[in-house]
Write a protein that holds these residues in place. Structure first.
Motif, PDB file in Angstrom:
ATOM      1  N   ASP A1404     -30.281  22.678  -0.069  1.00  0.00           N
ATOM      2  CA  ASP A1404     -30.476  22.140   1.265  1.00  0.00           C
ATOM      3  C   ASP A1404     -31.489  21.009   1.152  1.00  0.00           C
ATOM      4  N   MET A1405     -31.053  19.796   1.502  1.00  0.00           N
ATOM      5  CA  MET A1405     -31.866  18.620   1.213  1.00  0.00           C
ATOM      6  C   MET A1405     -33.155  18.564   2.033  1.00  0.00           C
ATOM      7  N   PHE A1406     -33.117  19.079   3.239  1.00  0.00           N
ATOM      8  CA  PHE A1406     -34.341  19.022   4.023  1.00  0.00           C
ATOM      9  C   PHE A1406     -35.402  19.930   3.415  1.00  0.00           C
ATOM     10  N   HIS A1407     -35.004  21.119   2.993  1.00  0.00           N
ATOM     11  CA  HIS A1407     -35.951  21.998   2.306  1.00  0.00           C
ATOM     12  C   HIS A1407     -36.521  21.302   1.075  1.00  0.00           C
ATOM     13  N   LEU A1408     -35.625  20.596   0.365  1.00  0.00           N
ATOM     14  CA  LEU A1408     -36.067  19.927  -0.857  1.00  0.00           C
ATOM     15  C   LEU A1408     -37.090  18.838  -0.525  1.00  0.00           C
ATOM     16  N   LEU A1409     -36.788  18.064   0.506  1.00  0.00           N
ATOM     17  CA  LEU A1409     -37.695  16.984   0.889  1.00  0.00           C
ATOM     18  C   LEU A1409     -39.072  17.532   1.255  1.00  0.00           C
ATOM     19  N   VAL A1410     -39.073  18.554   2.111  1.00  0.00           N
ATOM     20  CA  VAL A1410     -40.342  19.120   2.554  1.00  0.00           C
ATOM     21  C   VAL A1410     -41.129  19.640   1.364  1.00  0.00           C
ATOM     22  N   SER A1411     -40.451  20.375   0.483  1.00  0.00           N
ATOM     23  CA  SER A1411     -41.164  20.938  -0.666  1.00  0.00           C
ATOM     24  C   SER A1411     -41.687  19.844  -1.571  1.00  0.00           C
ATOM     25  N   LEU A1412     -40.849  18.811  -1.794  1.00  0.00           N
ATOM     26  CA  LEU A1412     -41.290  17.720  -2.659  1.00  0.00           C
ATOM     27  C   LEU A1412     -42.536  17.052  -2.101  1.00  0.00           C
ATOM     28  N   VAL A1413     -42.468  16.675  -0.825  1.00  0.00           N
ATOM     29  CA  VAL A1413     -43.593  15.970  -0.217  1.00  0.00           C
ATOM     30  C   VAL A1413     -44.847  16.836  -0.263  1.00  0.00           C
ATOM     31  N   LEU A1414     -44.676  18.119   0.096  1.00  0.00           N
ATOM     32  CA  LEU A1414     -45.855  18.971   0.197  1.00  0.00           C
ATOM     33  C   LEU A1414     -46.423  19.348  -1.173  1.00  0.00           C
ATOM     34  N   SER A1415     -45.544  19.409  -2.168  1.00  0.00           N
ATOM     35  CA  SER A1415     -46.065  19.796  -3.485  1.00  0.00           C
ATOM     36  C   SER A1415     -46.615  18.592  -4.240  1.00  0.00           C
ATOM     37  N   HIS A1416     -46.234  17.400  -3.804  1.00  0.00           N
ATOM     38  CA  HIS A1416     -46.640  16.212  -4.549  1.00  0.00           C
ATOM     39  C   HIS A1416     -48.154  16.051  -4.603  1.00  0.00           C
ATOM     40  N   SER A1417     -48.814  16.511  -3.528  1.00  0.00           N
ATOM     41  CA  SER A1417     -50.274  16.383  -3.488  1.00  0.00           C
ATOM     42  C   SER A1417     -50.915  16.964  -4.741  1.00  0.00           C
ATOM     43  N   SER A1418     -50.299  18.022  -5.273  1.00  0.00           N
ATOM     44  CA  SER A1418     -50.903  18.667  -6.447  1.00  0.00           C
ATOM     45  C   SER A1418     -50.896  17.745  -7.652  1.00  0.00           C
ATOM     46  N   VAL A1419     -49.961  16.813  -7.669  1.00  0.00           N
ATOM     47  CA  VAL A1419     -49.924  15.857  -8.770  1.00  0.00           C
ATOM     48  C   VAL A1419     -50.715  14.602  -8.395  1.00  0.00           C
ATOM     49  N   HIS A1420     -50.538  14.202  -7.174  1.00  0.00           N
ATOM     50  CA  HIS A1420     -51.164  12.970  -6.740  1.00  0.00           C
ATOM     51  C   HIS A1420     -52.682  13.039  -6.788  1.00  0.00           C
ATOM     52  N   CYS A1421     -53.221  14.220  -6.629  1.00  0.00           N
ATOM     53  CA  CYS A1421     -54.683  14.343  -6.616  1.00  0.00           C
ATOM     54  C   CYS A1421     -55.294  13.951  -7.953  1.00  0.00           C
ATOM     55  N   LEU A1422     -54.437  13.897  -8.982  1.00  0.00           N
ATOM     56  CA  LEU A1422     -54.969  13.484 -10.280  1.00  0.00           C
ATOM     57  C   LEU A1422     -54.869  11.973 -10.464  1.00  0.00           C
ATOM     58  N   ASP A1423     -54.108  11.358  -9.542  1.00  0.00           N
ATOM     59  CA  ASP A1423     -53.799   9.932  -9.693  1.00  0.00           C
ATOM     60  C   ASP A1423     -54.932   9.079  -9.134  1.00  0.00           C
ATOM     61  N   ASP A1424     -55.438   8.244  -9.954  1.00  0.00           N
ATOM     62  CA  ASP A1424     -56.571   7.431  -9.531  1.00  0.00           C
ATOM     63  C   ASP A1424     -56.176   5.959  -9.475  1.00  0.00           C
ATOM     64  N   SER A1425     -54.873   5.708  -9.579  1.00  0.00           N
ATOM     65  CA  SER A1425     -54.435   4.326  -9.736  1.00  0.00           C
ATOM     66  C   SER A1425     -54.409   3.550  -8.429  1.00  0.00           C
ATOM     67  N   GLY A1426     -54.670   4.218  -7.351  1.00  0.00           N
ATOM     68  CA  GLY A1426     -54.719   3.500  -6.071  1.00  0.00           C
ATOM     69  C   GLY A1426     -53.406   3.528  -5.331  1.00  0.00           C
ATOM     70  N   VAL A1427     -52.373   4.129  -5.912  1.00  0.00           N
ATOM     71  CA  VAL A1427     -51.115   4.279  -5.190  1.00  0.00           C
ATOM     72  C   VAL A1427     -51.289   5.439  -4.213  1.00  0.00           C
ATOM     73  N   THR A1428     -50.967   5.181  -2.942  1.00  0.00           N
ATOM     74  CA  THR A1428     -51.266   6.214  -1.944  1.00  0.00           C
ATOM     75  C   THR A1428     -50.139   7.249  -1.865  1.00  0.00           C
ATOM     76  N   VAL A1429     -50.467   8.346  -1.172  1.00  0.00           N
ATOM     77  CA  VAL A1429     -49.453   9.378  -0.924  1.00  0.00           C
ATOM     78  C   VAL A1429     -48.289   8.798  -0.142  1.00  0.00           C
ATOM     79  N   ASP A1430     -48.605   7.831   0.738  1.00  0.00           N
ATOM     80  CA  ASP A1430     -47.559   7.253   1.578  1.00  0.00           C
ATOM     81  C   ASP A1430     -46.401   6.717   0.756  1.00  0.00           C
TER      82      ASP A1430
END
Ligand SMILES: [Zn+2]
Ligand SMILES: [Zn+2]
Ligand SMILES: [Zn+2]
Ligand SMILES: [Zn+2]
Ligand SMILES: [Zn+2]
Ligand SMILES: [Zn+2]
Ligand SMILES: [Zn+2]
Length: 1751
Positions: A1404-1430
């Motif tokens: 179900d693509m909506f479930h996938l989208l929500v999970s992807l967006v919400l789980s991405h923070s766990s990876v993005h928090c390590l990113d210091d390159s200035g690319v935003t979550v947006d």
């Protein structure tokens, strides 16, 4: 050896014999023999034991087959003389089908009766006949059959009109008179006769056979086996549980087998529980007997020889066979009837007689079979029905006595057939005259009630349990009597008169035994020790009520009978009271110059009885004398001179005085039994033949007496004579002053007596007493009910007496007195009184209880005030009395009454002291009013001179004390008494009436002159005065109402107000109001609003302040602040499921990371929106827990919520909750530098993932000490693998994050809570996605706009849920969440290091989208390159959207284009693009995808299919990022596509996404299509989910409820296969019919020990624990949640009066109310079922105690 053995093979010996057997030859041989019975018996003796003697579990099918071939077939050959099928077909051709339908009803089948045309309520039609009848258009009644009985279609006596349906309409050539045997050859008749007499004789012999080890002569088997059965018989004493328990012990079987045995015993009446040698069976028998004999008589068990059982089995088959054969031919049926009723050679009873007389000795199954045969033979043949009825009547006494001794329900007794004969008027009449049936029934009844007192009266008080049981059974005789009397004769023969009067004699004997039974004596000093038994006597009275009424009706239809009956009744009454003056001293009473002789008798000191049926019957007959005018036409034939009025009124008066004294509190020490008796005496069920008749008897007596004498006797019986007879009534004070209680008592007694006088003079609405039409009485009843308040149809029915046909007669008159108001979605339809009818209101209506009276008074006064009238409620205009009662009006102006009135008025001069009461005065004023009305009417109507001169009399001065003020003068004085303010209007009305009567008299005396001029002055003054008073009263009223409103407002639970308050202000508004900054981001005003991506509209940061509902403190929401939480309820849901067949996953192993598009099970989170501090909530919850523990220890009560499962009620609104969601602030956002496009960005992410892979591996490896071979992957620039991001949240928030996460995990997977489980975060994202999807569906279904229409509580809940989802990674293990992210991403972007990614059709693509967006923070928090979550959010959105487009294209079912449809080029571009995409998909998939050339069609599919996803996505990002949606999305309607795409930062042409990233997408597309599962899916078996997914609906229900009943009646229990289900229950979600509330269908659930009922079990597979059912027999909706929660809910079916009929008691036709059904559906879609149950249980504690899991 266990009782149940394995199935046996058919013995081979039998097989060979069976092969050689020829039915034809056997029949041919039989034709030759001289002694046919012997031959046939020999045949049976040989074969029957071989077929039926084979142990417990012979395959029933082969048994059936062998019976047919070896036993029935030769009989058929013999009978037909040729091939049976040919022979029977020939017979069928010459068959004259019966014009009777005769369909025998199954249990639960719907039956119909016509309220207008049925001769009596037992006349019913089957559904088929009903639908083809005229009654369909009439006022009909629908009920469900209890089984047995048959359709009366075609019975001309059963219907006043339309006796035939279309199917049973007789041919024009009426052949019913013809002898059916005329068409048969004598040979054929003879053969049929032979066969039927042998077989019937055989069957009767075997069924009535009582020896266990022997067979009748001629049936001894050639070789006797040594096998036995242990046969267990049914009784009505032992419970299911007892039998099951005993069997497990006795025959050592499993619980299941025991249940099956018990079920069969209950159904068939017996069942062999063991097979073997004699010893073996005997042993089981003794255990059973020993185990069941402790408290009662033991279960009946017999050890029977197997051949006896075999023959009995075949005997039943043989009866069934005959029933089958005669269905082909009315001639054969006639022969069978002859055989059955033929007397023996020596004049002994017929075979049918034998069967009937042995009825109570047979087991249920046998009874059923032969009753069925009787119904299809004797009762279907009109000639033999009559003969059978005569036999039945002859045996009647014996049959009934057997029945009374038996313990089976009446439906299993042959006596139950009485209804089939006695309700046929011609048969009933014949049986009365020929067989003296009426007398027989009554005598039989009286014979069974032997216990009498010294005077020969019934004495129920000393009944033993045994006798009480017998008494209950013997009551069915009254039912028979009712059937016999139910239709009145239109013509009387002398014979009928003679027999009816003979029956009446017997009936009077019965009533005589009741006259004066259960007498009571006032208890003084000490309270009564034991409540005396009173119910039996009242049961008898109630049962006889209709009989007594019917006997009066019979009498009224013939003058001679009426006269005789009156004489007989009077004789009996005189006999009853022959000694009524015995031992009672005669006294003389004198008052106002009158004196009368009577006896000294005090109700308060001597015996008095409420039961006076003889007096009351006489009263009824007396009215009939007047109504039929017999009294005037044949006075010489009537014993009027023998009447002694004082004797007539004595006992009814005592009874009425008893009621008054009970009311005055004088009988308190006699306990509740007396109170109950008085209640029933007045109750609508009894009053017609109790209270009403007593009143009539007083009226009859008073009309024959001097009015003064009557009143003096009355005063004396009320024990008030001394008060009113003394020279000065005031003496009362000094004498009674000593005792306040006595004063109070006497006040009440005076009130009651005045009321009684009002009724005696005023109750004139019975035809025969007053000059009224019959329907006036019922009209008046309805008017007075509606004067209390508007009422529903069923309430009115309950308040009105029903006749023997269960009719109130209301329908004929209701429309003339009331108007009907339809109900809304709740509530019910109401009748309101027509304003014109309010004039007829009588405050002292005799059927009002005190409570009714005061309610009606209040309502009527209020009405008058609203209309600006004065509030006097004067007596209504009354009809004239009939001549026989005419003298009653004299009561109103007789000296004694005037003296009483005078006395009371004089008392009321004094404001002080309790020596008179307001109600006393009110009654006196009412009486005066009545008298004035009487005089007024006489003046108006009189041609001759008016004899009534009340006005004159009240103007004279009083006598005592001499020359005291006149009544009129007293009234004038009282008019101005300040303490009588409330009565002023009434007194004023009286004075006005007096004045107008005076004018009338003057006018008639002199020449009428219009002299209104003189009055006008006075009038205007009065009017002014009146207007002033009205104004003041109005102001006072307004003030009062205001205060009342304030009071009730305060009383109302303050929750409600707060609820409002909280719903009005949402978080958003709070945020808005709290934001002080004026800085409008320039974008939001002008540029389009965008909720996702780098171009996202910036939201200014606002302070959020909320208030805790528990401590009322305000709190700002900050990451580092104290946690605030919302009460929430998490539940599993299948509301959106597209696949209810999918088995629930094993919770321990289940991997929930990808949701299947069928959404078969999800987790829904809801909230009432109430906010608390987390610590306040914790304290509250702990308190609840502690309280619950204490409560459970003290008393084992349950609550509507399960504390052990974390459930609690919201402290504010009492909404069921099981966790809390923390409130989180919006994330701070930083603006992004040049954002990378999708391709480069995916590359970076890929690098990050790879480096994470190796980092995770390393982390594992360090512990495992094995270095991997995979190359180390360096982290991309700015990616800090070693970085550990600090949690931004305070401890209390962190704690709440865990709390909610764990709760969602626990509920969603049905596992024990484990905060460490890696699946916690997945469940939370899932719940977030599922909840958003379900709300999106709800908005579509409700046709509401996407934004702005949700209640605030849902908005708040969504925000919290989404923000929680994006924060929950901080509470768990970082690498776990990263792993989830990697796996999620791999479903779209292939990752060689991740195995087992699903194909895109399984996600179900909506479930996938929500999970992807919400789980991405766990990876993005390590990113210091200035690319935003947006940036990430936007790219995920694009990627998933493209995948969804592909998914839609792959699953949209190709439609054959009949017409090439091309749009006018507006979307040309899109259409071409989508074609290109589709074709490239086809290149990857080949033939798996069919060819579609229409780009128009494809683009339609994509647009429609993706819309729900886009809408859900918009909701998601709105709550995640807080951007205000564009105004277009605040309205409902088409054309939102552009607004939606814009808000989501998507191109309107979604296909552009593909072509702007073409080189990136090509390999991805190929990857998606090459997943092996895709091809399988497309070609495969599983049904694809296509998009958009339709919203689920509750099943379609039929418009007419009887269709459901019919459906349910043919539903058999799926477990036992043959049994009718007792509680068929329909699942409204999936349409499954279930066998609820029954042992047979209980199952174990989840391997737990306790078994649950079919409904509970079904909820777990169909509704994830929540279920919505319709209990068809009860017409009731059932909500279930889990195993312990449930409630009943109003069904969506209403009758024409706008009422539901829960329990199907009223039987009005029911029709589907779509609005109500939609409301139920909405509850379901909103996930509010559990909440609804919670509220219902809180409101009604008894619901908590029900064992819902057994339903
Ligand atoms: Zn029928
Ligand atoms: Zn019919
Ligand atoms: Zn009808
Ligand atoms: Zn608080
Ligand atoms: Zn609440
Ligand atoms: Zn069942
Ligand atoms: Zn279902």
């Amino acid at each position: 050896m266990a009782a149940a053995e394995s199935d046996r093979e058919v013995p081979s010996a039998l097989c060979s014999e069976f092969l050689n057997f020829s039915a034809k030859d056997t029949a041919a041989r039989w034709l030759q023999v001289s002694d046919l019975p012997r031959e046939v018996y020999q045949h049976l003796a040989c074969y029957v034991p071989q077929i039926y003697c084979q142990g417990p579990n012979l395959n029933p099918q082969s048994e059936e087959l062998l019976t047919q071939l070896l036993l029935q077939s030769p009989l058929e050959w013999y009978l037909c003389g040729e091939e049976p099928s040919t022979g029977l077909a020939k017979l069928e051709q010459i068959n004259q089908p019966s014009q009777l339908c005769g369909h025998v009803f199954k249990v639960g089948e719907p039956t119909y009766s016509c309220r207008e045309c049925a001769a009596d309520p037992t006349c019913v039609l089957c559904m088929q006949c009903f639908l083809g009848s005229v009654h369909k258009e009439h006022r009909y009644r629908m009920t469900t059959s209890g089984g047995g009985g048959f359709c009366d279609c075609g019975d001309t006596e059963a219907w006043k009109e339309g006796p035939y349906c279309q199917k049973h309409e007789p041919n024009i050539s009426d052949s019913s008179q013809e002898d059916p045997l005329a068409h048969l050859t004598p040979d054929m008749i003879a053969r049929t006769y032979n066969v039927f007499s042998i077989v019937l004789k055989y069957a009767v012999d075997m069924l009535t056979w009582e020896k266990e080890d022997e067979l009748p002569q001629g049936l001894e088997p050639p070789e006797r086996a040594d096998t036995y059965y242990c046969m267990l018989f049914n009784d009505e004493v032992h419970t299911y549980e007892q039998v099951i328990y005993t069997l497990q012990k006795a025959v050592n079987c499993t619980q299941k087998e025991a249940v099956s045995f018990a079920t069969t015993v209950d159904r068939d009446g017996r069942k062999s529980v063991r097979y073997g040698d004699f010893q073996f069976c005997e042993q089981a028998k003794s255990i059973i007997v020993r185990n069941t004999s402790r408290q009662s008589k033991p279960l009946r068990v017999q050890v029977m020889h197997s051949s006896v059982v075999a023959h009995q089995c075949f005997a039943l088959k043989a009866l069934g066979w005959m029933g089958h054969v005669i269905r082909h031919s009315d001639a054969l049926r006639r022969v069978l009837c002859q055989v059955g009723l033929q007397r023996g050679p020596e004049g002994e009873g017929s075979l049918v007689d034998t069967l009937m007389l042995c009825d109570s000795k047979m087991w249920k199954g046998a009874r059923n079979v032969y009753h069925q045969l009787l119904m299809s033979s004797l009762l279907m043949d009109l000639k033999y029905k009559k003969l059978f009825a005569i036999q039945f009547a002859k045996n009647y006494e014996r049959l009934q006595s057997d029945y009374v001794r038996d313990d089976h329900d009446r439906e299993y007794s042959v006596t139950d057939l009485s209804v089939q004969m006695f309700t046929v008027p011609s048969l009933a009449r014949m049986l009365i005259t020929e067989e003296n049936l009426m007398t027989t029934i009554i005598r039989t009844f009286v014979d069974h009630l032997r216990h009498r007192d010294l005077q020969g009266r019934f004495q129920f008080e000393r009944y033993t349990a045994q006798q009480a049981f017998k008494f209950r059974r013997v009551q069915s005789l009254i039912g028979d009597l009712k059937y016999v009397l139910i239709s009145r004769p239109t013509e009387w023969s002398d014979k009928l008169r003679e027999k009816f009067l003979e029956g009446l004699d017997a009936f009077l004997e019965l009533l005589k035994c009741m006259q004066g039974m259960d007498p009571v004596v006032r208890q003084v000093g000490q309270h009564i020790e034991m409540e005396p038994e009173w119910e039996a006597a009242f049961t008898l009275q109630m049962k006889l009520t209709h009989i007594i009424s019917m006997i009066q009706e019979w009498c009224s239809s013939d003058e001679r009978v009426l006269i005789e009956a009156y004489k007989k009744c009077l004789t009996i009454l005189t006999h009853c009271h022959s000694g009524f003056t015995d031992g009672e001293q005669p006294i003389t009473l004198s008052m106002c110059g009158h004196s009368v002789d009577t006896i000294r008798y005090c109700v308060s000191q001597e015996k008095v009885s409420i039961h006076l049926p003889v007096s009351r019957l006489l009263a009824g007959l007396h009215v009939l004398l007047s109504k039929s005018e017999v009294a005037y036409r044949f006075p010489e034939q009537l014993p009027l001179s023998e009447l002694s009025p004082p004797m007539l009124i004595e006992h009814p008066l005592r009874c009425l005085v008893l009621c008054a004294q009970v009311h005055a509190g004088m009988w308190r020490r006699n306990g509740f039994s007396l109170v109950n008796q008085i209640y029933y005496y007045h109750n609508v069920k009894c009053r017609v033949e109790m209270f009403d008749k007593d009143l009539i008897m007083l009226q009859a007596g008073a009309s024959m007496m001097d009015a003064n004498h009557f009143l003096m006797i009355m005063l004396s019986r009320f024990e008030l004579f001394h008060i009113f007879s003394s020279i000065d009534g005031r003496k009362r004070y000094s004498r009674e002053n000593a005792n306040k209680d006595v004063v109070q008592q006497n006040n009440t007694l005076i009130e009651e007596m005045l009321h009684l006088i009002i009724m005696v003079v005023g109750e004139r609405f019975v035809a025969g007493i007053g000059q009224v039409h019959v329907c006036e009485e019922i009209k008046r009843e309805i008017i007075h009910q509606l004067c209390i308040r508007p009422m529903a149809h069923s309430e009115l029915v309950k308040a009105l007496p029903e006749n023997e046909n269960k009719e109130t007669g209301m329908e004929r008159v209701i429309d003339s007195v009331a108007s009907f108001k339809k109900p809304g979605v709740t509530g019910r339809g109401l009748y309101e009184l027509r304003p014109a009818c309010a004039k007829q209101f009588n405050l002292y209506f005799h059927h009002y209880s005190r409570a009714d009276q005061s309610k009606a008074e209040e309502a009527q006064r209020k009405l008058k005030r609203q209309q600006g009238e004065d509030t006097a409620l004067p007596p209504p205009v009354l009809p004239q009395f009939c001549a026989l009662f005419g003298s009653l009006v004299k009561l109103l102006q007789c000296d004694v009454l005037l003296s009483i009135l005078h006395t009371v008025l004089q008392w009321s001069l004094e404001p002080s002291g309790g020596h008179w009461s307001e109600s006393m005065l009110q009654r006196v004023l009412h009486l005066i009013g009545m008298a004035l009305m009487e005089e007024h009417q006489q003046l108006e109507n009189s041609e001759e001179e008016a004899t009534f001169s009340f006005t004159l009399k009240i103007s004279r001065p009083g006598e005592a004390p001499s020359n005291s003020a006149s009544i009129l003068a007293l009234l004038e004085t009282l008019q101005n008494a300040p303490h009588l303010e409330v009565h002023k209007d009434t007194i004023r009305w009286i004075l006005k009436t007096v004045a107008s009567i005076k004018t009338m008299r003057e006018r008639t005396a002199t020449t009428p002159v219009a002299d209104h001029g003189g009055q006008s002055q006075e009038e205007t003054v009065r009017d002014k005065d009146k207007a002033e008073r009205k104004r003041k009263a109005e102001m006072a009223r307004l003030r009062r109402e205001k205060i009342m409103a304030q009071m009730s407002e305060m009383q109302r639970h303050f929750i409600n107000e707060n609820k409002e308050l909280f719903q009005q202000t949402s978080l958003d508004e709070l945020e808005a109001s709290a934001s002080t900054s004026v800085e409008h981001s320039p974008t939001s005003a002008d540029a389009a609003l965008v909720c996702v991506g780098p171009r996202r509209t910036r939201v200014c940061e606002r302070k959020q302040v909320v208030t805790c509902i528990l401590c009322q403190e305000e709190q700002e929401i900050r990451p580092e602040g104290r946690a605030m939480v919302l009460a929430a309820f998490v539940q599993r849901s299948t509301v959106m499921s597209k696949n209810r067949q999918r088995l629930p996953p094993d919770p321990e192993k289940y991997d929930p990371i990808f949701m299947h598009p069928d959404l078969s099970i999800g987790t829904h989170t809801g909230s009432c929106g109430h906010i608390m501090h987390s610590h306040c909530w914790q304290r509250y919850f702990e308190a609840v827990q502690a309280k619950e523990q204490r409560r459970q220890q003290r008393l084992r009560v349950h609550t509507s919520y399960d504390v052990e499962n974390g459930e609690f009620l919201c402290p504010l609104c009492e909404c069921l909750s099981n966790t809390v969601i923390p409130l989180l602030p919006l994330k701070k956002t930083s603006s992004s530098c040049d954002p990378p496009t999708l391709g480069p960005w995916l590359k970076t992410i890929g690098q990050q993932v790879r480096s994470l892979h190796s980092a995770h591996r390393k982390a594992k490896a360090t512990s495992a000490e094995c270095l991997d071979s995979e190359p180390d992957c360096p982290a991309p620039q700015g990616f800090r693998l070693d970085h550990t991001p600090p949690s931004p949240y305070s401890d209390s928030i962190k704690e709440m994050l865990t709390t909610f996460g764990t709760a969602t995990y626990k509920v969603g997977l049905k596992v024990h809570p484990n905060e460490q489980d890696p699946r916690v975060a997945i469940l939370c994202w899932g719940s977030c996605a599922y909840t958003i999807q379900s709300i999106e569906r709800l908005l579509v279904d409700e046709e509401k706009p996407l934004f702005g229409s949700l209640p605030c509580r849902q908005d708040d809940c969504l925000s919290s849920l989404v923000r929680f989802g994006s924060a929950c990674w901080t509470a768990g293990c970082l690498s776990t969440v990263q792993t989830h992210f990697i796996r999620l991403l791999a479903a779209l972007v292939p990752d060689p290091q991740v195995n087992g990614s699903p194909c895109i059709l399984d996600v179900d693509m909506f479930h996938l989208l929500v999970s992807l967006v919400l789980s991405h923070s766990s990876v993005h928090c390590l990113d210091d390159s200035g690319v935003t979550v947006d940036v990430g959010q936007l790219h995920f959105l694009h990627l998933v959207t493209m995948a969804h487009v592909v998914q839609i294209l792959l699953t949209s079912v190709p439609v054959e284009m009949t017409m090439e449809q091309e749009s006018g080029g507006a979307e040309r571009e899109e259409e071409e693009a989508v074609c290109r995409l589709y074709n490239s998909l086809r290149t990857h998939l080949g033939s798996a995808l069919c060819e579609v050339s229409s780009g128009w069609h494809l683009w339609r599919c994509v647009k429609a299919g993706i819309l729900p996803y886009l809408r859900a996505t918009a909701i998601f990002f709105h709550h995640l990022n807080g951007v205000t949606p564009p105004p277009e999305l605040h309205v409902f309607g088409p054309g939102q596509w552009e607004a939606l795409c814009g808000y989501l930062s998507l191109p309107c042409n979604l296909l552009q996404l593909f072509y702007s990233h073409q080189d990136l997408m090509e390999p991805l597309l190929q990857g998606w299509c090459s997943h092996p599962a895709v091809k399988q899916c497309l070609q495969g078996s599983a049904t694809l989910v296509s998009f958009p997914r339709e919203s689920n609906q509750l099943i379609e229900l039929p418009e007419d409820y009887s269709a459901l009943i019919n459906q349910a009646s043919s539903f058999t229990c799926p477990r036992s296969g043959v049994d009718k289900s007792r509680a068929p229950t329909l699942c409204l979600v999936c349409g499954a019919m279930l066998c609820s509330q029954s042992y047979c269908c209980q199952t174990e659930l989840d391997g737990e020990k306790e078994e649950v009922g079919a409904c509970t079990a079904h909820t777990f597979s169909c509704g994830a624990g929540v279920g919505i059912f319709l209990r068809v027999r009860e017409s009731q909706v059932l909500f279930l949640a889990g195993k312990t929660k449930g409630c009943f809910y109003a069904p969506p079916y209403l009758d024409d009066y706008g009422e539901t009929d829960q329990g199907l008691r009223r039987g009005n036709p029911l029709h589907l109310c779509r609005e109500r059904y939609r409301k139920i559906q909405k509850l379901w879609r909103q996930h509010s079922i559990t909440e609804e149950i919670g509220h219902a249980q809180e409101a009604n504690q008894t619901l908590v105690g029900i064992d819902w899991q057994h339903l």
